[in-house]
Design a protein around this motif. Structure first.
Motif: not given
Length: 421
Positions: A58-62, A101-104
Motif C-alpha cells: 500500500i506504499g507504506y514502510k511495510s 510489528g505487522r500491518l494488519l
C-alpha cells in the motif's frame, strides 16, 4: 567532497528533512510514507498469495498482511480463489502494528464498509441490490453483497419455492426490507422486485386487453371457486360458473395446472387490476343447438341429473337441462318425484316450452305417447325405418308371388268361356 554528497539545508524542508535528537537535521524517511489510521480504507497491490495470508503493498514502510479469515465473508475460502498477484484491491487498516510489528489489513471489512454505504443508499431509495447466492441455510438463502444478506424462503419468489438449492451461485436482485448496523443484519426480498416487475407487466396487459377479447393463457392455480390463468405476467380468474356450459362440481374436473387454454375476457377492473375470464364462452353454446335443432312438441331423449321435491331435471344435451315439473311426471298424482324417476335414469321427454331469453326448458314425461318419434341429437342421423327380416317374412314371399299371378289366369279363363259361348 563528491558532488553526489547530501547537502544539509539551512532550513528543513517538510517531508524531506527533520530535526534529530541532537538538534541536527536528518532525512525524514518516515515523512515519505503515507499517513494511515486504523479503520481507514487504503488501496494497494497484491504482491504475494500464501495459503493462510495475502501480502499487499500500500506504499507504506511495510507490506500489509491480510489473514485468510479477513479475505471474504465466505467461510473456508482458498486465498488463491479470492485474489491473484498484481490485483489492485481495497483493504481496511485493522492494526498499524501488531505484536509482531505487522500491518494488519482486512479486505472483507473494506468491502463491508463500501457495501454498507451502498446498501443504506439502496434501502433509502428503494432501489434493488444485486448479490450472488453463497449459501442455502435453514429458512432461506445467504447472498454476498459485500455484507451477508439474508433472503427468507418466503420472499425468494412470488410463489413458494420447493427447492432452494436451485438458486445456489445465481445472482439475484432484491430489495432491502430490514437494515440493522449494530447487528450487521440485512434482510432482503426478491419477491418485492418480482412484484414490481409484474406490476409493470400487469399494467401493460391491462392497457392491451378489452372485454370480448379471446386470449391464450396457462392454468397457474386451481381453487374451489375457480381457476387462475397466467396471461404472460398477470393472472385472470375463471369463476367456476364460467368453466363449462354444464354443471361443474370442482374446477379440477375440467382443468389441470399447466394446461394451455383459450379464454374470453369478460370484464376488466383496471383500478383493482383484476381480469374476469370465461372458458365456456370459447366453446359452442349448447343452447344455440337447442334453438336450431328442437322445437316445442318434439320428443327427445335425456338423462335425469337431479331429483327435487318439485320435479326432476333432465339433461337433453351436454350443458342443457330442462325441468319436468312434478305435475308432468305421470298421468296419476305424484307425491314424491322419486316414485317415478331416479338420478341417472334415461328417459324420453316432450318439450313443452323453450324460453331462449332465460335459457329454460319445460319438459313433460307424461305427455310422451307410444310411437312418438324421438328427435335425434345434433350431429346424429335419424334412425332408418325398421325392416322386418324374420323367417316368416321370407316364407310368405312365394305365396305372395303366386297370388300376384292369379288375376292373369282368371282373365284367361274368362276369355276362353267367352270364346266357347
Amino acid at each position: 567532497m563528491s558532488n553526489h554528497a547530501l547537502e544539509t539545508p539551512t532550513q528543513p524542508e517538510e517531508g524531506v528533512w527533520t530535526t534529530g535528537p541532537d538538534g541536527e537535521l536528518i532525512p525524514d524517511y518516515e515523512g515519505t510514507f503515507p499517513t494511515i489510521n486504523e479503520g481507514e480504507v487504503v488501496h494497494g497491490t497484491v504482491v504475494r498469495v500464501d495459503k493462510d495470508e495475502v501480502l499487499v503493498d500500500i506504499g507504506y514502510k511495510s507490506e500489509g498482511v491480510i489473514p485468510v479469515a479477513e479475505l471474504s465473508i465466505r467461510r473456508n475460502v482458498n486465498p488463491a480463489d479470492e485474489v491473484s498477484v498484481g490485483d489492485e484491491i481495497d483493504a481496511l487498516v485493522m492494526t498499524k502494528e501488531d505484536a509482531e510489528g505487522r500491518l494488519l489489513l482486512s479486505k472483507k471489512r473494506a468491502r463491508f464498509e463500501l457495501a454498507w454505504k451502498a446498501i443504506e443508499a439502496a434501502a433509502e431509495s428503494g432501489e434493488p441490490v444485486t448479490g450472488r447466492v453463497i449459501e442455502v441455510v435453514k429458512g432461506g438463502l445467504i447472498l454476498d453483497l459485500g455484507v451477508r444478506g439474508f433472503l427468507p424462503a418466503s420472499l425468494v419468489d412470488i410463489r413458494r419455492v420447493q427447492d432452494l438449492d436451485e438458486f445456489l451461485s445465481k445472482e439475484l436482485r432484491c430489495k432491502v426490507i430490514e437494515l440493522n448496523r449494530s447487528r450487521n443484519n440485512v434482510v432482503l426480498s426478491r419477491r418485492a422486485v418480482l412484484e414490481d416487475e409484474r406490476k409493470e407487466m400487469r399494467q401493460a396487459i391491462l392497457d392491451r386487453l378489452n372485454p370480448g377479447d379471446v386470449v391464450e393463457g396457462t392454468i397457474s392455480n386451481i381453487v374451489d371457486f375457480g381457476a387462475f390463468v397466467d396471461l404472460d405476467g398477470m393472472d385472470g380468474l375463471i369463476h367456476i360458473s364460467e368453466l363449462s356450459w354444464s354443471h361443474v362440481n370442482h374446477p379440477s374436473e375440467v382443468l389441470e395446472i399447466g394446461q394451455k387454454v383459450q379464454v374470453k375476457v369478460l370484464d376488466i377492473d383496471r383500478e383493482r387490476q383484476r381480469i374476469s375470464l370465461g372458458l365456456k364462452q370459447t366453446q359452442t353454446d349448447p343452447w344455440q343447438q337447442v334453438l336450431e335443432s328442437y322445437q316445442e312438441g318434439d320428443v327427445v331423449s335425456g338423462k335425469v341429473t337431479k331429483v327435487v321435491t318439485f320435479g326432476a331435471f333432465v339433461e337433453i344435451l351436454p350443458g342443457v337441462e330442462g325441468l319436468v315439473h312434478i305435475s308432468e311426471l305421470a298421468q296419476h298424482h305424484v307425491e314424491n318425484p322419486r316414485e317415478v324417476v331416479s338420478q341417472g335414469d334415461t328417459v324420453n321427454v316432450r318439450i313443452l316450452e323453450v324460453d331462449a331469453e332465460r335459457r329454460r326448458l319445460s319438459l313433460s314425461l307424461k305427455r310422451v305417447e307410444d310411437g312418438m318419434p324421438i328427435q335425434p341429437k345434433p350431429g346424429d342421423e335419424a334412425a332408418p325405418p325398421a325392416i322386418d327380416l324374420s323367417e316368416d317374412v321370407f316364407a310368405e314371399a312365394p305365396a305372395l308371388e303366386a297370388n300376384a299371378e292369379e288375376p292373369a289366369d282368371v282373365e284367361a279363363d274368362s276369355e276362353t268361356e267367352a270364346t266357347t259361348d
